[in-house]
Write a protein that holds these residues in place. Structure first.
Motif: not given
Length: 128
Positions: A8-25, A59-66
């Protein structure tokens, strides 16, 4: 560090995960699920840009190669309309100097993803 970072001390982050490989997601989602973050996924750079235009992410976690649009180009586009979001490139290789020195990205995470490194990043960002 505990199994869950939900606090409850930390805010809830909205995160976008970006990867063309479903396994990595799936792997990234499992790690992020240990926190209270709200997660969305995109399977390419174009979809990431579209989602980032509609939703404000912390936060956006972005795969470099897509195949549709590389992560660095997508990051530069997102940065053009969102200066606040933290964007981290995910790569199996050390990013180039151009990427490391770019204002489009805040940093990078090595692949394969290490759960502890990702959890540390989420903790750092949520405490800012």
């Amino acid at each position: 560090m505990s199994e869950s970072l939900a606090s409850s001390d930390l805010p809830v982050l909205k995160v976008l995960l970006v990867d063309d490989q479903p396994f990595n997601l799936q792997i990234a989602q499992r790690v992020v699920a240990k926190t209270s973050a709200l997660v969305q996924t995109a399977e390419g750079g174009l979809a990431a840009i579209e989602l980032a235009r509609k939703t404000s992410f912390d936060l956006i976690l972005m795969d470099i190669q897509m195949p549709d649009l590389d992560g660095f180009t997508a990051s530069k586009e997102i940065r053009s309309f969102d200066a606040k979001v933290q964007i981290y490139i995910m790569s199996g290789d050390v990013p180039t100097e151009e990427i490391l020195n770019s204002e489009a990205v805040n940093g990078y995470i090595m692949k394969p993803l290490r759960p502890q490194a990702l959890l540390s990043l989420l903790t750092d960002i949520s405490s800012k």
